[in-house]
Write a protein that holds these residues in place. Structure first.
Motif, PDB file in Angstrom:
ATOM      1  N   HIS A   1      80.565 116.583  37.228  1.00  0.00           N
ATOM      2  CA  HIS A   1      80.494 116.357  38.949  1.00  0.00           C
ATOM      3  C   HIS A   1      81.861 117.277  38.919  1.00  0.00           C
TER       4      HIS A   1
ATOM      5  N   TRP B   1      78.289 123.559  44.087  1.00  0.00           N
ATOM      6  CA  TRP B   1      78.533 122.377  42.548  1.00  0.00           C
ATOM      7  C   TRP B   1      79.342 121.300  43.889  1.00  0.00           C
TER       8      TRP B   1
ATOM      9  N   ASN C   1      85.858 121.799  45.820  1.00  0.00           N
ATOM     10  CA  ASN C   1      84.268 120.900  45.132  1.00  0.00           C
ATOM     11  C   ASN C   1      85.532 120.156  45.182  1.00  0.00           C
TER      12      ASN C   1
ATOM     13  N   THR D   1      77.047 123.672  33.778  1.00  0.00           N
ATOM     14  CA  THR D   1      76.395 123.116  35.629  1.00  0.00           C
ATOM     15  C   THR D   1      74.920 123.468  35.081  1.00  0.00           C
TER      16      THR D   1
ATOM     17  N   VAL E   1      81.186 108.796  40.650  1.00  0.00           N
ATOM     18  CA  VAL E   1      80.953 109.270  39.428  1.00  0.00           C
ATOM     19  C   VAL E   1      81.256 107.460  39.395  1.00  0.00           C
TER      20      VAL E   1
ATOM     21  N   ASN F   1      84.537 116.696  41.149  1.00  0.00           N
ATOM     22  CA  ASN F   1      85.856 115.861  41.353  1.00  0.00           C
ATOM     23  C   ASN F   1      85.505 115.275  40.492  1.00  0.00           C
ATOM     24  N   ASN F   2      85.329 115.682  39.039  1.00  0.00           N
ATOM     25  CA  ASN F   2      85.812 114.617  37.508  1.00  0.00           C
ATOM     26  C   ASN F   2      86.617 115.339  36.181  1.00  0.00           C
TER      27      ASN F   2
ATOM     28  N   LYS G   1      81.081 117.569  45.019  1.00  0.00           N
ATOM     29  CA  LYS G   1      81.047 116.350  44.549  1.00  0.00           C
ATOM     30  C   LYS G   1      79.776 115.516  44.874  1.00  0.00           C
ATOM     31  N   GLU G   2      80.127 114.279  43.599  1.00  0.00           N
ATOM     32  CA  GLU G   2      79.853 113.899  43.170  1.00  0.00           C
ATOM     33  C   GLU G   2      79.959 112.364  43.250  1.00  0.00           C
TER      34      GLU G   2
ATOM     35  N   ARG H   1      73.968 114.662  33.710  1.00  0.00           N
ATOM     36  CA  ARG H   1      74.003 114.313  34.733  1.00  0.00           C
ATOM     37  C   ARG H   1      75.165 112.895  35.816  1.00  0.00           C
TER      38      ARG H   1
END
Length: 473
Positions: free
Chosen positions: A222, A250, A52, A151, A255, A224-225, A252-253, A218
């Motif tokens: 994430h 969970w 992720n 999460t 940011v 990836n952060n 990746k998104e 929110r």
């Protein structure tokens, strides 16, 4: 009788031999003793990336049956809206204290206490942290709770209210400690209009809602952060599998980070806060450097000579020779995302306020007038190099340090080359950086105390701006 004589003769001979050894053996002189150079290699942790996008640093240590995990979240109070200063800090607190969607805080507290595990969370100006400690036999269950906190935090209303009330009470008491007042007012002046110079007020805290906390979480939480640092009694392959399972689903998104402008140049002035106290609190400083500055190592050595050690020039003159203060020092706080600061500080009795300020400014300026001595240079370099290894005393310290270096974007090899770069610093280097980065004539001087007792008017040090404290309203 013969036995007695023989024994007596033997004892006498031994005594004479020992006496002769005592009188002829040379005494060791610590100043001339030589030792082999200190050999030390920075311990290596392993870096992996989960499916992720979460980066994980791992270092196994089987001495104790304990596992320590810390998550570094790329966020911070620097991203607070200007009218809601304190949002990140409140979010960081209630992230853990408010329970999770699946488990109310009271039950989470009880479960963790039963296992002798602990989960903590917080968000500072430049970083968010969520960490846990557990016995290895309870790793799976504690990791599950940890993943829930990360999460699906509940941010329960009553816990949000409790955190806000606590923050407001802290603000209302923030002027009780004159040292904290001086530190805060100096920082405001060094970072005018910048998040680093912004502090929560009662109004800003009151304006924070639960929806704000949910939105903040929110935005930044994430995988990836986030970076994890894991140390302790675990198996590497098993741990990676456990982490993949704990954070499954969970995704990746992207940011988006709000733009934060660089700090603006400061205006030298004297800040004065009246307090009816017998001792003046003195802080003075200016903006400094950021982590990628190539002169960082020479500045570290200069730091030590000027005000970083017990043998520093500030301590030797102001404390030891003049007896004006018990504690005095200075140093560059190297900026990691933005330029940092140089600050010199002390406390002295009201009647020697002006004398202490004058001496501090003179000593700082003196660093620019000529090279340091050979003894000062070697003492500083040896102290920095020899103390370096204490940052690696525990595996969790090692893995967390290496994770933070990547988090803040330090160059590869920074740790491995640190001692060698300090050792290369010369007297010319120290003089050069003193002349380039010390600005005693362009400092903000902050004084908290009773001006009626001062030996010298503060106006003799520059234009004075008196600050009226408002209890954070």
């Amino acid at each position: 009788m013969m036995s007695f004589v023989k024994n007596g003769l033997l004892c006498g001979a031994v005594a004479l031999l020992l006496a002769g050894c005592a009188t002829t053996a040379p005494k060791a002189d610590p100043r001339t003793m030589a030792f082999q150079p200190l050999s030390f290699s920075v311990p290596k942790s392993e870096r992996v990336e989960l499916s992720n996008g979460m980066v994980v640093y791992m270092l196994e240590d089987h001495e104790l049956p304990i596992v320590n995990v810390t998550a570094y979240v790329r966020t911070g109070g620097m991203y607070d809206p200007s009218d809601k200063a304190g949002l990140a800090a409140i979010t960081g607190e209630v992230l853990r204290s408010g329970g999770t969607v699946a488990m109310p805080p009271e039950k989470l507290d009880a479960e963790l206490e039963f296992m002798a595990s602990a989960i903590e969370s917080g968000i500072g100006p430049e970083m968010g942290n969520v960490s846990f400690t557990t016995l290895n036999r309870n790793l799976d269950r504690t990791l599950g709770f940890f993943a829930q906190v990360m999460t699906t935090p509940a941010f329960r209303d009553d816990r949000v209210t409790l955190a806000k009330d606590s923050a407001i009470e802290t603000i209302r008491r923030q002027n009780d400690n004159p040292k904290e007042v001086a530190n805060r007012e100096l920082r405001k002046d060094l970072y005018p209009g910048h998040p680093f110079g912004r502090f929560p007020t009662v109004k800003s805290i009151q304006g924070i809602t639960r929806d704000d906390l949910v939105a903040f979480h929110r935005t930044y939480f994430h995988p990836n952060n986030i970076m994890l640092a894991v140390a302790g009694d675990f198996n590497r392959q098993e741990l990676v599998a456990k982490l993949e399972a704990a954070f499954t689903g969970w995704a990746k998104e992207p940011v988006s980070f709000p733009a934060v402008a660089d700090p603006t140049p400061i205006t030298p002035e004297v800040l004065f806060v009246h307090k009816d106290i017998n001792q003046s609190v003195i802080r003075m400083g200016h903006l400094g450097i950021e982590k990628n500055n190539p002169d960082l190592y020479a500045i570290r050595v200069m730091d030590y000579v000027l005000g970083g050690g017990f043998t520093s020039r500030l301590t030797t003159e102001i404390r030891s020779n003049q007896g004006l203060a018990y504690s005095v020092g200075s140093g560059f706080d190297i900026g990691r995302r933005f330029v940092g600061t140089f600050v010199a500080e002390t406390e002295t009795k009201s009647e020697t306020t002006g004398r202490a300020i004058s001496l501090m400014e003179k000593i700082i300026a003196g660093m620019k007038s000529g090279p340091v001595t050979d003894q000062e240079l070697e003492t500083a370099k040896n102290a920095i190099i020899n103390s370096f290894i204490f940052g690696f005393a525990k595996p969790e310290a090692v893995v967390n340090m290496q994770a933070r270096l990547e988090y803040f974007g330090y160059p590869k090899g920074y740790l491995e080359n640190y001692r060698a770069n300090i050792a290369k610093v010369t007297k010319d280097d120290v003089l050069r950086v003193a002349r380039n980065y010390l600005h005693p004539d362009a400092m903000v001087v902050t004084v908290v105390g009773n001006e009626k007792k001062f030996d010298t008017p503060l106006s003799s040090f520059g234009k004075v701006r008196e600050i009226t404290l408002e209890n954070g309203k």
